[in-house]
Scaffold this motif. Structure first.
Motif, PDB file in Angstrom:
ATOM      1  N   ALA A 177     -27.843  22.895 -49.200  1.00  0.00           N
ATOM      2  CA  ALA A 177     -26.405  22.780 -48.913  1.00  0.00           C
ATOM      3  C   ALA A 177     -26.080  23.345 -47.540  1.00  0.00           C
ATOM      4  N   PHE A 178     -26.717  24.460 -47.187  1.00  0.00           N
ATOM      5  CA  PHE A 178     -26.473  25.076 -45.880  1.00  0.00           C
ATOM      6  C   PHE A 178     -26.901  24.157 -44.739  1.00  0.00           C
ATOM      7  N   SER A 179     -28.039  23.472 -44.925  1.00  0.00           N
ATOM      8  CA  SER A 179     -28.540  22.602 -43.859  1.00  0.00           C
ATOM      9  C   SER A 179     -27.676  21.368 -43.688  1.00  0.00           C
ATOM     10  N   ARG A 180     -26.977  20.953 -44.779  1.00  0.00           N
ATOM     11  CA  ARG A 180     -26.177  19.739 -44.695  1.00  0.00           C
ATOM     12  C   ARG A 180     -24.860  19.971 -43.957  1.00  0.00           C
ATOM     13  N   VAL A 181     -24.316  21.213 -44.018  1.00  0.00           N
ATOM     14  CA  VAL A 181     -23.013  21.492 -43.406  1.00  0.00           C
ATOM     15  C   VAL A 181     -23.106  21.333 -41.901  1.00  0.00           C
ATOM     16  N   GLY A 182     -22.235  20.500 -41.349  1.00  0.00           N
ATOM     17  CA  GLY A 182     -22.183  20.333 -39.904  1.00  0.00           C
ATOM     18  C   GLY A 182     -23.227  19.411 -39.338  1.00  0.00           C
TER      19      GLY A 182
ATOM     20  N   GLN B 242     -14.917  23.052 -51.003  1.00  0.00           N
ATOM     21  CA  GLN B 242     -16.112  23.881 -51.165  1.00  0.00           C
ATOM     22  C   GLN B 242     -15.895  25.270 -50.567  1.00  0.00           C
ATOM     23  N   LEU B 243     -15.254  25.331 -49.381  1.00  0.00           N
ATOM     24  CA  LEU B 243     -14.986  26.608 -48.719  1.00  0.00           C
ATOM     25  C   LEU B 243     -14.072  27.484 -49.572  1.00  0.00           C
ATOM     26  N   LEU B 244     -12.945  26.915 -50.038  1.00  0.00           N
ATOM     27  CA  LEU B 244     -11.987  27.701 -50.817  1.00  0.00           C
ATOM     28  C   LEU B 244     -12.580  28.112 -52.159  1.00  0.00           C
ATOM     29  N   THR B 245     -13.353  27.206 -52.790  1.00  0.00           N
ATOM     30  CA  THR B 245     -13.990  27.541 -54.066  1.00  0.00           C
ATOM     31  C   THR B 245     -14.940  28.714 -53.897  1.00  0.00           C
ATOM     32  N   ASN B 246     -15.711  28.705 -52.839  1.00  0.00           N
ATOM     33  CA  ASN B 246     -16.669  29.789 -52.572  1.00  0.00           C
ATOM     34  C   ASN B 246     -15.941  31.126 -52.425  1.00  0.00           C
TER      35      ASN B 246
ATOM     36  N   ALA C 218     -22.313  32.456 -45.600  1.00  0.00           N
ATOM     37  CA  ALA C 218     -22.877  31.787 -44.429  1.00  0.00           C
ATOM     38  C   ALA C 218     -22.464  30.315 -44.416  1.00  0.00           C
ATOM     39  N   ILE C 219     -22.490  29.675 -45.603  1.00  0.00           N
ATOM     40  CA  ILE C 219     -22.041  28.279 -45.692  1.00  0.00           C
ATOM     41  C   ILE C 219     -20.547  28.188 -45.358  1.00  0.00           C
ATOM     42  N   ALA C 220     -19.762  29.157 -45.876  1.00  0.00           N
ATOM     43  CA  ALA C 220     -18.318  29.135 -45.633  1.00  0.00           C
ATOM     44  C   ALA C 220     -18.019  29.201 -44.135  1.00  0.00           C
ATOM     45  N   ARG C 221     -18.650  30.121 -43.436  1.00  0.00           N
ATOM     46  CA  ARG C 221     -18.384  30.231 -41.996  1.00  0.00           C
ATOM     47  C   ARG C 221     -18.842  28.973 -41.262  1.00  0.00           C
ATOM     48  N   LYS C 222     -19.957  28.367 -41.708  1.00  0.00           N
ATOM     49  CA  LYS C 222     -20.441  27.159 -41.051  1.00  0.00           C
ATOM     50  C   LYS C 222     -19.462  26.004 -41.246  1.00  0.00           C
ATOM     51  N   ILE C 223     -18.828  25.916 -42.421  1.00  0.00           N
ATOM     52  CA  ILE C 223     -17.824  24.869 -42.667  1.00  0.00           C
ATOM     53  C   ILE C 223     -16.633  25.053 -41.729  1.00  0.00           C
ATOM     54  N   VAL C 224     -16.147  26.300 -41.603  1.00  0.00           N
ATOM     55  CA  VAL C 224     -14.995  26.558 -40.733  1.00  0.00           C
ATOM     56  C   VAL C 224     -15.344  26.243 -39.281  1.00  0.00           C
ATOM     57  N   ALA C 225     -16.536  26.644 -38.836  1.00  0.00           N
ATOM     58  CA  ALA C 225     -16.946  26.378 -37.456  1.00  0.00           C
ATOM     59  C   ALA C 225     -17.040  24.884 -37.182  1.00  0.00           C
ATOM     60  N   ALA C 226     -17.499  24.110 -38.185  1.00  0.00           N
ATOM     61  CA  ALA C 226     -17.601  22.658 -38.007  1.00  0.00           C
ATOM     62  C   ALA C 226     -16.232  22.030 -37.796  1.00  0.00           C
ATOM     63  N   HIS C 227     -15.167  22.687 -38.281  1.00  0.00           N
ATOM     64  CA  HIS C 227     -13.803  22.194 -38.088  1.00  0.00           C
ATOM     65  C   HIS C 227     -13.141  22.799 -36.851  1.00  0.00           C
ATOM     66  N   GLY C 228     -13.909  23.516 -36.033  1.00  0.00           N
ATOM     67  CA  GLY C 228     -13.359  24.086 -34.804  1.00  0.00           C
ATOM     68  C   GLY C 228     -12.557  25.356 -35.023  1.00  0.00           C
ATOM     69  N   GLY C 229     -12.753  26.038 -36.153  1.00  0.00           N
ATOM     70  CA  GLY C 229     -11.979  27.234 -36.447  1.00  0.00           C
ATOM     71  C   GLY C 229     -12.854  28.473 -36.541  1.00  0.00           C
ATOM     72  N   SER C 230     -12.313  29.524 -37.177  1.00  0.00           N
ATOM     73  CA  SER C 230     -13.045  30.782 -37.313  1.00  0.00           C
ATOM     74  C   SER C 230     -12.765  31.376 -38.683  1.00  0.00           C
ATOM     75  N   LEU C 231     -13.724  32.187 -39.184  1.00  0.00           N
ATOM     76  CA  LEU C 231     -13.602  32.871 -40.473  1.00  0.00           C
ATOM     77  C   LEU C 231     -13.895  34.340 -40.239  1.00  0.00           C
TER      78      LEU C 231
END
Length: 766
Positions: A598-603, A653-657, A725-738
């Motif tokens: 799952a981590f490798s798939r994000v972004g 996925q981010l909010l659920t985590n 780590a997955i959560a932060r990667k999702i936010v970064a892929a959207h151009g944001g920060s966590l």
């Protein structure tokens, strides 16, 4: 009078000769009139021999009395008798056949104060200083000839005039309009205090140029010899003001060059020590004033070059010549930079020790040809300087020295965009001789096309815009065109020059050849592209590795389950325990590989963005954590108005985590509670996930976002340490920060910041 001969054969004349009061006989047409008087007139108003004819005949009287008598005589010549008073005298003008009788007598109200006032006006007239008496209604009651000449009016025009005619323009020296209510007269009347030495610019309708006056307004005090009102003192300072304006323009040009220059400019005493702080030296070397003042500047010079530096300085002082030396100078980051130091003497007389040295440090690429060409320019500037004050001369010489020392290209423009001066560095960088550029339109010669060959319109040119609006501009990437037709990448600063009215009269352009920087930028872009390819390969490797690891793990798990089913209870207790350990390890390995996948798939793939309401995302999140809420007895609430441009599945996925973490890391004996809120902050959509759990120490706020990092034993809190780590990667892929705010025992708040460019505020509350 010189010849007190009254008309003969007149009984009236015989009678008037014996009067003690001055009596005059005026005859002849205006402009050629003859004036004669009785003995009393000759005593009170003596004239030199031969001065009985106009206009000399009126010189015996004070100017204001002479003007009043002439006006009365003109009225009497038209057949109407008149009376009046001026200058302490009362008079009558009587028409007669062939002329006019003028009889004068001391005015009953004449006092010593009036005589003092007469004397005051006479003295100021002789000094060439204007004097004007205004009453409390601002009407001019009296003015001397100097005041009339200074204001460009006759005394007849001035008398009775208000303080400032409505069609006159008044300015302060800085160019700002002077309101009529701020004139010295009104200020003195309002305050009762004197206004001294106020400089005022005056422009009369039809006048070719401004006239500058030094104006004083004396408020009347009881002992003063003039009636209620204000006494104005006027001195013409037009010539002095022109010198001041020329000095201001020269200093402004100098400051423009210094501000735009990347060179180090410094000043030193005759013995080579810095007596005052050197800001540019400090910025380059990093030496604070306590280190570079005195002779401390030498510590910034490379140790191997210090002896030669001091020797060159001693030689320059001994021979009274310019100082020049090449040495290495330590930059603030510790790197030694090859520099060419030059300095010249400023002030002092021949054969004496100069009081100051002005110098620059520049890179060693400056060519001798540039110095010779600028020496010619310096000679021209010095010729102009000789015609101005000493202060203007010093500033102009300083400016010429800066041009000589500058390693950047510099050229000046008039308000039409034509080149007015070009320094040798500019000539060398662009391939033109100085004479080929002077007087030529700069845009058409140097700036006519963009780097890609498309025409560069004059209306879009930053230099032309500065000539129009007077704003300084800095351009980091552009091109000037070389004489042989190729573009030269440049960065430049264009600074306006202003005239005495504050209007744009030209500009100074200082530019650098940035070819090396452009080349370095291209190399950096290649390196970034290579890095992106490498990252893509690493992500692909992680995906493939995590995917392929599952096959042998499935085999291992299958055989472990077979062992458990077949031999459970048939072997000893230790064998059963080993089988249980093996099954647990297989399950944890399977969970770990799935998380890694799952981590490798994000972004890795391009996001499929759509505008989604945050409230709908929270509803899906609530369904995902229903089991955790039921088992923990926890609560989830949210207040999330607004929308986000995002891939909905990843945000769920981010909010659920984050919500699951808040429910999992609960304090013992305290039911978990998670609250989610959103708001627009500046240009960001901010989402906060708050819980009442065990909290996290500040030293771990970044560590928790690192893959496989755990802060607790697996027996206490299950998991693989990869969710955040997955959560932060999702936010970064959207151009944001966590980010995280938390303290142990006080719960945690995870803050999601997403770009709000496409967000819209909508209602929504749970």
């Amino acid at each position: 009078m010189a010849s007190p001969s009254l008309p003969s054969g007149s009984d009236t004349a015989a009678l008037l000769r014996g009067l003690p009061d001055p009596v005059f006989w005026l005859s002849g047409p205006l402009g050629e009139e003859q004036l004669s008087g009785n003995p009393a007139a000759g005593e009170q108003f003596p004239l030199p021999e031969g001065a009985a004819s106009a206009p000399a005949c009126w010189a015996a009287f004070a100017p204001d009395l002479a003007a009043a008598l002439q006006a009365a005589a003109r009225q009497a010549q038209s057949g109407t008798a008149s009376s009046g008073a001026a200058g302490g005298w009362a008079f009558d003008a009587l028409p007669a056949e062939g002329g006019v009788w003028l009889r004068l007598r001391r005015a009953p109200a004449a006092t010593a104060a009036e005589e003092q006032l007469d004397l005051l006006f006479t003295v100021f007239e002789r000094l060439g200083t204007g004097l004007v008496l205004q009453d409390e209604t601002l009407n001019v009651r009296r003015a001397n000839g100097s005041a009339a000449r200074t204001l460009g009016l006759s005394r007849e025009q001035l008398r009775g005039q208000g303080s400032v005619p409505g069609n006159w323009e008044l300015r302060r020296p800085g160019g700002h309009r002077l309101p009529p209510e701020e004139t010295p007269t009104l200020r003195a009347l309002r305050s009762g205090q004197d206004e001294t030495d106020m400089r005022v610019g005056l422009l009369r309708p039809g006048a070719p140029h401004w006239r500058w006056l030094s104006v004083g307004a004396l408020a009347r005090r009881p002992a003063d010899p003039w009636p209620p009102g204000v006494l104005l003192v006027l001195r013409d300072e037009t010539a002095e003001q022109r010198v001041r304006e020329e000095l201001r323009r020269s200093e402004q040009r100098y400051r423009s060059l210094v501000q735009a220059s990347a060179q180090i400019v410094w000043s030193a005493s005759h013995d080579g020590e810095f007596r005052v702080s050197q800001p540019q030296w400090e910025a380059f070397t990093g030496q604070p004033p306590r280190e570079h003042l005195g002779g401390g500047w030498l510590q910034a010079v490379h140790p191997d070059d210090r002896e030669a530096t001091l020797a060159a300085w001693d030689q320059a002082i001994e021979r009274n010549e310019a100082y020049e030396v090449r040495h290495r100078l330590r930059r603030h980051d510790g790197v030694y930079v090859p520099m060419l130091a030059r300095a010249v003497q400023v002030g002092g007389e021949a054969g004496q020790t100069p009081p100051e040295w002005i110098g620059t440090h520049s890179d060693v690429t400056l060519q001798d040809a540039a110095e010779r060409a600028l020496q010619t320019l310096n000679a021209d500037l010095q010729l102009q300087v000789a015609e101005q004050t000493q202060e203007i001369g010093q500033v102009s010489r300083f400016m010429a020295l800066l041009l000589t020392s500058a390693g950047e290209g510099i050229f000046g423009l008039d308000r039409d965009g034509n080149n007015t001066f070009v320094n040798p560095a500019a000539s060398e960088l662009l391939g033109y001789s100085v004479s080929e550029l002077l007087g030529q339109p700069s845009h058409a010669k140097l700036h006519h096309h963009h780097a890609d060959g498309t025409p560069h319109l004059l209306s879009e040119c930053p230099i032309s815009q500065t000539l129009r609006d007077g704003q300084q501009r800095r351009v980091e990437a552009d091109v000037f065109w070389h004489r042989d037709g190729h573009p030269v990448p440049v960065a430049y600063v264009v600074t306006p020059t202003l005239d005495e009215r504050g209007e744009v009269e030209g500009a100074v352009v200082m530019f650098q050849d940035v070819s090396e920087q452009v080349r370095a930028h291209a190399e950096l872009e290649d390196a970034l592209h290579h890095l992106q390819l490498t990252n893509a390969d690493l992500e692909q490797f992680a995906y493939v590795a995590s995917h392929d690891l599952q096959e042998p793990l499935r085999t291992l798990g299958s055989y472990a389950e077979l062992l458990a089913r077949r031999y459970q209870g048939q072997l000893d207790a230790r064998a059963d325990q080993y089988i249980a350990f093996m099954l647990d390890a297989v399950e944890r390995m399977r969970s770990l590989i799935q998380d890694l996948l799952a981590f490798s798939r994000v972004g890795r793939n391009e996001l499929e963005l759509s505008e989604v309401t945050l409230d709908s995302l929270m509803q899906q999140t609530a369904r995902n954590v229903e089991a955790a809420l039921e088992s923990s007895g926890g609560a989830l609430t949210w207040d999330t108005p607004g929308t986000a441009l995002a891939q909905p599945s990843l945000l769920v996925q981010l909010l659920t985590n984050l919500v699951s973490n808040g429910l999992k890391f609960a304090r013992p004996g305290v039911p978990p509670a998670v609250e989610v809120v959103s708001s627009i902050v500046g240009n960001e959509q901010r989402i906060e996930v708050r819980d009442n759990g065990i909290g996290i120490g500040s030293e771990y706020h970044e560590r928790v976002f690192t893959i496989f990092q755990r802060l607790h034993l697996r027996e206490d809190y299950p998991g693989n340490g990869i969710g955040l780590a997955i959560a932060r990667k999702i936010v970064a892929a959207h151009g944001g920060s966590l980010t995280l705010k938390s303290q142990p025992g006080e719960g945690s708040t995870f803050i999601i910041s997403l770009p709000a460019d496409h967000a819209a505020k909508v209602g929504g509350h749970q």
